[in-house]
Every structure is written in C-alpha cells, then in structure tokens.
Design an enzyme around this catalytic site. Structure first.
Site, mmCIF file in Angstrom:
data_model
loop_
_atom_site.group_PDB
_atom_site.id
_atom_site.type_symbol
_atom_site.label_atom_id
_atom_site.label_comp_id
_atom_site.label_asym_id
_atom_site.label_seq_id
_atom_site.Cartn_x
_atom_site.Cartn_y
_atom_site.Cartn_z
ATOM 1 N N SER A 144 -1.640 8.222 7.637
ATOM 2 C CA SER A 144 -1.183 7.354 6.565
ATOM 3 C C SER A 144 0.341 7.417 6.428
ATOM 4 C CB SER A 144 -1.910 7.760 5.274
ATOM 5 O OG SER A 144 -1.682 6.852 4.250
ATOM 6 N N HIS A 195 -3.638 3.234 8.257
ATOM 7 C CA HIS A 195 -4.562 2.432 7.454
ATOM 8 C C HIS A 195 -3.783 1.749 6.342
ATOM 9 C CE1 HIS A 195 -5.604 6.109 4.662
ATOM 10 N NE2 HIS A 195 -4.340 5.789 4.615
#
Length: 200
Positions: free
Chosen positions: A104, A129
């Site tokens: 992330s 993501h």
C-alpha cells in the site's frame, strides 16, 4: 529518541569514541549513516519522524544520498503523502530499498525514490491497492463529500504511481482496483523498482 516504536523495543548499540563508550539507539546510529528505516505502519507520528529525518539529513549535506529502507504494511494516505512530498522536496537523491513487505503506502513510497535508485531484496513482496476507507457514517451529504474525496485521492495516487513507474494511468487504475501483489522481479518489470539487491 529519533524514531517512533509502538512496542517500545528499540535495540541500542555501543559506540566507541576517544571519549569512551556511548550507548545509542539503533535508529540514531543508522541516521548517522544517512539511513532512515520505515518498519511500521504509516501514521502521522511515524510520518513526522521520517519527514524530520529527511529534512535533517538534507541540512547536513544536500548533495549526499539519503537511504530509506521500507518494511511496512502501509497506512494513512495523508501521512504517506506528507512523506512523499518531503521526499520530492529535499535536494538529496532518495535511495529506496524494500525488504520483507512494502504494501500500500509502503509500495507507493518505494516507487517514489529517485529513478535508478529504487531497490528490493530478493524475497520482498510488494502490494498495490486502492486507498481503503473506514465505515462512513453520518448525514448523506457528509458521506457524499467523503466519497468524492476518496475518489479524488485515488485518482491522485494513481497519477503519481503512473509518473514514477511509467505505466499508463489506465493500467494503474485497473491494477490497483484489487490487491495486486508482486515479487521483486515483477516489480522491476512494472517500474516500481530498478533492481534487486542481493548483497550489500
């Protein structure tokens, strides 16, 4: 102490000097060698510590590289963007190296290092993501405001990733729609890193 450690477990090293021995926490010792270690989730406190270290190292020597080692599950988008902006703001090149997991916001910061100086160790996992949102509650108009902001933030993160990886925006948008996990070799092909470090 120079670094936030939520568990309160910070190793100390003994340093010899002409004036005798001196105990120093490991993060302060690494900072002397221009190494910053991000080994926790990214939150405001961690971001403030990392930004302060980046600014300190720039003031010490604006020409010498700063090394940012990353083993992080990600975290706060606003805190991560504050680190990102500081990385782009300071004069020294930022050498990023991922070890363990860069997920992330951790992966985002990895890609934000100076082009040609972004690395990973061989068994590192890198995950991209879309930004997560907690349970939105409140009046419908407030939920709508937060939803619009989330979409704007996602768009901006994808633009930045596209800029740093060389991938088309549409591909980044598709790939970050769900968890997208890569090994180090795949991260090179994707443009997130430039090389794999096997030995120091």
């Amino acid at each position: 102490m120079s670094y936030y450690d939520p568990q309160g477990v910070i190793p100390y090293v003994i340093e010899q000097s002409p004036r005798g021995e001196r105990a120093m926490d490991i993060y302060s010792r690494l900072l002397k060698d221009r190494i910053i270690f991000l080994g926790t989730p990214v939150d405001d406190q961690v971001a403030n510590a990392i930004m302060a270290q980046l600014l300190h190292l720039e003031s010490e020597d604006p020409e010498q590289d700063i090394n940012l080692y990353i083993n992080s599950p990600g975290g706060s988008v606003s805190a991560g963007l504050a680190i990102y902006d500081t990385m782009q703001f300071v004069k020294p090149d930022i050498v990023t190296t991922a070890l363990g997991m860069a997920a992330s916001m951790g992966a985002f910061l990895l890609a934000a290092g100076t082009k040609g100086k972004r690395f990973a160790l061989p068994n590192t996992r890198i995950l991209l993501h879309q930004p997560a949102v907690g349970g939105l509650a409140g009046q419908a108009s407030d939920v709508e405001i937060h939803a619009r902001e989330l979409i704007r933030t996602k768009r901006r993160l994808n633009e930045i990733l596209s800029e740093h990886t060389g991938q088309p925006y549409d591909k980044i948008e598709r790939d970050t729609d769900r968890d997208f996990i890569m090994g180090a070799e795949e991260a090179i092909e994707y443009g997130l890193i430039d090389d794999i470090v096997r030995h120091h």
